[in-house]
Write an enzyme that holds these catalytic residues in place. Structure first.
Site, short mmCIF file in Angstrom:
data_model
loop_
_atom_site.label_atom_id
_atom_site.label_comp_id
_atom_site.label_asym_id
_atom_site.label_seq_id
_atom_site.Cartn_x
_atom_site.Cartn_y
_atom_site.Cartn_z
N SER A 453 -5.86 -0.36 7.24
CA SER A 453 -6.80 0.74 6.99
C SER A 453 -8.24 0.26 6.87
O SER A 453 -9.15 1.07 7.00
CB SER A 453 -6.41 1.53 5.75
OG SER A 453 -5.72 0.77 4.83
N HIS A 474 -4.46 3.48 13.57
CA HIS A 474 -4.57 3.80 12.15
C HIS A 474 -4.05 5.22 11.88
O HIS A 474 -4.73 6.21 12.19
CB HIS A 474 -6.04 3.66 11.71
CG HIS A 474 -6.26 3.94 10.27
ND1 HIS A 474 -7.40 4.53 9.78
CD2 HIS A 474 -5.46 3.73 9.19
CE1 HIS A 474 -7.29 4.67 8.48
NE2 HIS A 474 -6.14 4.20 8.09
N GLU A 486 -6.47 7.27 14.42
CA GLU A 486 -7.64 6.54 14.93
C GLU A 486 -7.11 5.38 15.75
O GLU A 486 -6.34 4.56 15.24
CB GLU A 486 -8.44 5.94 13.76
CG GLU A 486 -9.46 6.84 13.13
CD GLU A 486 -10.26 6.13 12.02
OE1 GLU A 486 -11.46 6.32 11.96
OE2 GLU A 486 -9.66 5.40 11.20
N ASN A 524 -12.18 5.85 6.96
CA ASN A 524 -12.26 5.18 5.65
C ASN A 524 -13.67 4.70 5.35
O ASN A 524 -14.04 4.57 4.19
CB ASN A 524 -11.28 4.02 5.58
CG ASN A 524 -9.87 4.54 5.32
OD1 ASN A 524 -9.70 5.68 4.89
ND2 ASN A 524 -8.87 3.74 5.62
P1 NAD Z 1 3.76 -0.81 1.54
O1 NAD Z 1 3.55 -1.82 0.49
O2 NAD Z 1 4.41 0.48 1.21
O3 NAD Z 1 4.60 -1.43 2.72
C1 NAD Z 1 4.38 -2.70 3.24
C2 NAD Z 1 5.73 -3.24 3.68
O4 NAD Z 1 5.50 -4.41 4.44
C3 NAD Z 1 6.65 -3.63 2.52
O5 NAD Z 1 7.91 -3.01 2.66
C4 NAD Z 1 6.76 -5.13 2.65
O6 NAD Z 1 8.02 -5.62 2.25
C5 NAD Z 1 6.54 -5.31 4.12
N1 NAD Z 1 6.12 -6.66 4.48
C6 NAD Z 1 5.20 -7.43 3.90
N2 NAD Z 1 5.12 -8.62 4.54
C7 NAD Z 1 6.00 -8.58 5.55
C8 NAD Z 1 6.37 -9.48 6.55
N3 NAD Z 1 5.82 -10.69 6.65
N4 NAD Z 1 7.32 -9.09 7.44
C9 NAD Z 1 7.88 -7.87 7.36
N5 NAD Z 1 7.57 -6.99 6.41
C10 NAD Z 1 6.63 -7.33 5.52
O7 NAD Z 1 2.32 -0.56 2.21
P2 NAD Z 1 1.81 0.68 3.07
O8 NAD Z 1 1.13 1.62 2.18
O9 NAD Z 1 2.91 1.13 3.95
O10 NAD Z 1 0.68 -0.01 3.94
C11 NAD Z 1 0.98 -0.79 5.09
C12 NAD Z 1 -0.26 -0.94 5.93
O11 NAD Z 1 -0.72 0.35 6.30
C13 NAD Z 1 -1.44 -1.59 5.23
O12 NAD Z 1 -2.14 -2.37 6.16
C14 NAD Z 1 -2.28 -0.44 4.76
O13 NAD Z 1 -3.63 -0.76 4.63
C15 NAD Z 1 -2.09 0.52 5.92
N6 NAD Z 1 -2.31 1.93 5.60
C16 NAD Z 1 -1.90 2.45 4.42
C17 NAD Z 1 -2.14 3.78 4.14
C18 NAD Z 1 -1.68 4.38 2.85
O14 NAD Z 1 -2.17 5.46 2.50
N7 NAD Z 1 -0.75 3.78 2.15
C19 NAD Z 1 -2.78 4.59 5.10
C20 NAD Z 1 -3.15 4.03 6.31
C21 NAD Z 1 -2.92 2.69 6.56
#
Ligand code: NAD
Length: 753
Positions: A453, A474, A486, A524
């Site tokens: 993000s 995104h 995005e 963002n």
């Molecule tokens: P989250 O913590 O819910 O999920 C991340 C997952 O990745 C976890 O299940 C973790 O075990 C897994 N993981 C970590 N390292 C790993 C690896 N080496 N191999 C495989 N799996 C691995 O996080 P999220 O909220 O889903 O966010 C994920 C991404 O999406 C981030 O980059 C975040 O910035 C982006 N994002 C989040 C949001 C939001 O609102 N939460 C919105 C847009 C983008």
């Protein structure tokens, strides 16, 4: 049996083709509506002329006993009025006339000697449903593509061709108001239940049943019945006191929900009420008058702009071949994406998987261990289960979709995927490692998209041996609900890779904007100074709910502090840090948010944040204990709805909503302008759509750029300068705004000041 082909509209030659063609068989005229050179049937001026000709033809032809109105398009009956024509309306009187003409046409259809049977398959919306309601009998198919509704309020208008009069009379006041005020669509089954239609059939027998019913209606053996919402509905509708209660409640609820920002909602209630109070003729006149008024509102102009902008984006491939003169045309063709892999089965990864399977993609869902894969799998199942419960998908579809998700803890099966979407933790080192491992496992032509993000894609791509195949996709949370995607291209991303991500995003049903790389990209980046300012207001002792209320009053769906609680304070703090490093002068973090997260309060997910939550995660009131984490002892904010904890006189000055709105929203507008001049977004249009669909910028304001135009760029600059004098550095007006103010320019041509 006789059969003859008749053409309405008086065309000659091949240059002009009619939209309506008529074939008479055994006394029944089958009128097929098939607008030439268009994918959908819509009601424009020329089509209306053809309908007028049809009416007089049917009136004259005594051999025709009844008619069936059917569509020649595969998935659309009549999608509604041609909205392009609304743009030509210069005065309320013009719009009122358009509405009157429509009403008169449908009135003549309704009272025609020859009954017309609407045989509906596909979208039957707006003017389409109003046409159907003027028919003597309605049959629709039970196909998922058949949806009926009056979505006019979504464009800031009211139904203008009799919808506010005929629908409530057909289905009762309460149900009629519900459909008109929400603008929602209903499928055939629900339409039958409500009484919008008289009969539901399988698409394969629509035509034959309609012909049969045409005979029966003509012979007086069958007629459409009105449903008034059961006995209770009947009693309410027939009783002026009951109606007054329903109408009063509708007004109160509408005002509370819309906070007065959507005048068409009240106008629609007024039009409905007029018909009940003073009879149909008066009701129709009021409907036209109010339609005329609404067509001239700024709200309607902004909503229609957004409608066209999203439609344009649907056709936009996301890349401009003119910028790559050396590449052949084939280099811009999107590549097929059938199999995908998602790395990180967390909140976002599972969300993306849940929509991908519903669009037929085979998904490999990978996480670090089996437990997390299972958790992700369960999250996909929950999204699909909810759709099943709401009857939006069938049991068979549910199992088919679930069968498309496969879990893994290694890279097995990655060799034949077309696209990988990475959604692991927001940590550059982790993302680098995942990228390296992925590239070793996938085919060299496969695409790697990161869902980060905030981290610039070019930074992530530094670990890549094929940076031309790396980009950002995104998605916004919750993925299955938020309409924006995005797509972020770096200077190294190949245009075909961008075009593929755009095409795939559209396939998933998203509105896609292509943006350039940079911290926070677009959505963002503009959200960051806005949230930050809300944090600074907290630092200064303004109460949580006062800040939230000011911005909900401005038109955001939730206030900034509620948003932080939703997103997660940990996520927000991390993102805030990245943004502050990039733009330290104007995005230096507030004290309050890191202080709350340091106390282990992450928002809804930890059931503790600025607000309190119950065990199910249901949001309650502001949790007053939060203030002690960042405010000096004893200084409970005055401007709070929570009862003060002590009898001490308040220490903090009350802050008017308009000040809160200006400080937060102007920070966002200024940043949006910078995103345009920095080339992060391609156009004000993309910036407006991105803000409305990505972060909930009030749609009735059109988006940050449309809003700046309606204020006038000069005023925006003046307000920024005033704020900058009070908070040096935070509100330095963007150079582009200063320049535009000097030249008296606006972002869009139609808003020249
Ligand atoms: P989250 O913590 O819910 O999920 C991340 C997952 O990745 C976890 O299940 C973790 O075990 C897994 N993981 C970590 N390292 C790993 C690896 N080496 N191999 C495989 N799996 C691995 O996080 P999220 O909220 O889903 O966010 C994920 C991404 O999406 C981030 O980059 C975040 O910035 C982006 N994002 C989040 C949001 C939001 O609102 N939460 C919105 C847009 C983008």
């Amino acid at each position: 049996m006789t059969s003859s082909g008749v053409t309405i509209g008086g065309l000659v030659g091949t240059r002009w083709k009619p939209a309506l063609s008529v074939e008479v068989t055994d006394g029944i005229a089958i009128v097929t509506f098939d607008l030439p050179n268009e994918s959908v049937n819509k009601l424009n001026r020329a089509v209306k002329d053809e309908f007028v000709a049809l009416v007089s033809q049917l009136e004259r032809d005594s051999t025709v006993r009844a008619a069936v109105l059917i569509s020649g398009k595969p998935d659309v009956w009549i999608a509604g009025a041609d909205i392009e024509e609304f743009l030509e309306l210069k005065t309320a009187a013009d719009a009122e006339r358009l509405s009157r003409d429509g009403q008169m046409l449908l009135d003549s259809l309704e009272h025609l000697r020859t009954p017309i049977i609407a045989a509906i398959h596909g979208a039957c919306l707006g003017g389409g449903l109003e046409t159907a309601l003027a028919c003597r009998y309605r049959i629709a198919t039970d196909h998922p593509k058949t949806v009926l509704g009056l979505p006019e309020v979504q464009l800031g208008l009211i139904p203008g061709a009799g919808g506010t009069q005929r629908l409530p009379r057909k289905i009762g006041l309460t149900n009629g108001l519900d459909l008109i005020l929400t603008g929602r669509n209903v499928r055939g089954k629900k339409a039958l239940q409500l009484g919008v239609i008289d009969e539901l059939v399988h698409p394969s027998i629509l035509r034959s049943v309609a012909i049969q019913r045409a005979h029966e209606v003509a012979e007086g053996r069958r007629k459409s019945e009105s449903h008034k919402g059961g006995v209770k509905g009947l009693l309410l509708d027939a009783n002026p006191a009951g109606r007054a209660i329903v109408l009063r409640k509708a007004r109160e609820q509408t005002l509370a929900k819309s906070r007065g920002h959507y005048p068409a909602l009240i106008a629609a209630i007024d039009a409905v009420a007029a018909g009940y109070e003073k009879g149909a003729a008066y009701g129709f006149r009021q409907e036209s008058r109010l339609f005329g008024d609404m067509a001239m509102t700024d709200v309607s102009k902004q909503l229609i702009f957004l409608f066209f902008a999203t439609n344009e984006l649907k056709k936009d491939p996301g890349v401009d071949p003119a910028q790559y003169p050396d590449l052949p045309v084939s280099a811009f063709e999107p590549l097929p994406v059938d199999k995908i892999a998602i790395i990180g089965a967390g909140f976002m990864g599972a969300g993306i998987a849940s929509i991908a399977v519903q669009h037929g993609s085979l998904v490999r869902l990978k996480d670090a261990d089996h437990a997390r894969v299972a958790k992700g799998y369960a999250a996909v199942r929950d999204v699909l289960k909810e759709r099943l419960t709401k009857k939006q998908i069938t049991k068979i579809q549910y199992s088919d979709y679930m069968a498309l998700v496969g879990g893994t803890v290694d890279y097995s099966g990655f060799g034949n995927v077309d696209l990988v979407i990475e959604a692991v933790f927001e940590d550059l080192a982790v993302k680098h490692q995942v990228l390296r491992e992925t590239e070793a496992a996938i085919h060299p032509s496969a695409i790697f998209a990161t869902n980060t993000s905030t981290i610039p894609i070019s930074l992530i791509a530094q670990a890549s041996s094929r940076p031309d195949r790396v980009l950002g996709m995104h998605f916004f949370s919750p993925v299955h609900k938020m309409p924006l995607l995005e797509v972020i291209a770096t200077t190294k991303t190949h245009p075909q890779v961008t075009a593929t991500a755009v095409a795939y995003g559209k396939k998933l049903g998203k509105t896609v904007i292509v943006v350039n790389d940079g911290p926070g990209f677009y959505a963002n980046r503009i959200l960051s100074p806005y949230i930050n300012e809300a944090g600074i207001l907290l630092d200064q002792g303004v109460a949580v709910d006062i800040i939230d209320k000011a911005l909900v009053d401005f038109g955001f769906p939730v206030g900034p502090i509620t948003l932080i609680d939703e997103v997660g304070l940990d996520v927000a703090t991390k993102a805030g840090k990245i943004m502050a490093e990039a733009y330290p002068d104007r995005m230096a973090p507030a004290k309050s948010i890191p202080a709350v997260v340091a106390a282990g309060r992450y928002g809804r997910k930890s059931r503790k944040g600025f607000y309190s939550y119950d065990k199910e995660g249901q949001k309650g009131e502001v949790d007053p204990s939060v203030y002690a984490l960042f405010l000096e002892r004893g200084s409970i904010p005055v401007a709070t709805s929570i009862a003060p904890q002590s009898n001490e006189p308040p220490k903090w000055p009350e802050m008017p909503a308009v000040q809160i709105q200006q400080r937060t929203v102007l920070a966002m507008l200024n940043e949006a302008a910078r995103c345009l001049s920095d080339g992060i977004i391609r156009s004000p249009r993309d910036g407006d759509v991105g803000a409305v669909f990505g972060i909930g910028f009030p749609p009735f304001r059109g988006g940050p750029f449309r809003y700046m135009d309606s204020l006038g760029v000069k005023i925006v600059v003046q307000r920024l300068e005033d704020l900058n004098a009070r908070f040096p550095g935070r509100y330095e007006p963007a150079e582009i705004l200063l320049e535009m103010a000097r030249r008296n320019q606006s972002f869009y041509a139609d808003e020249h000041v």
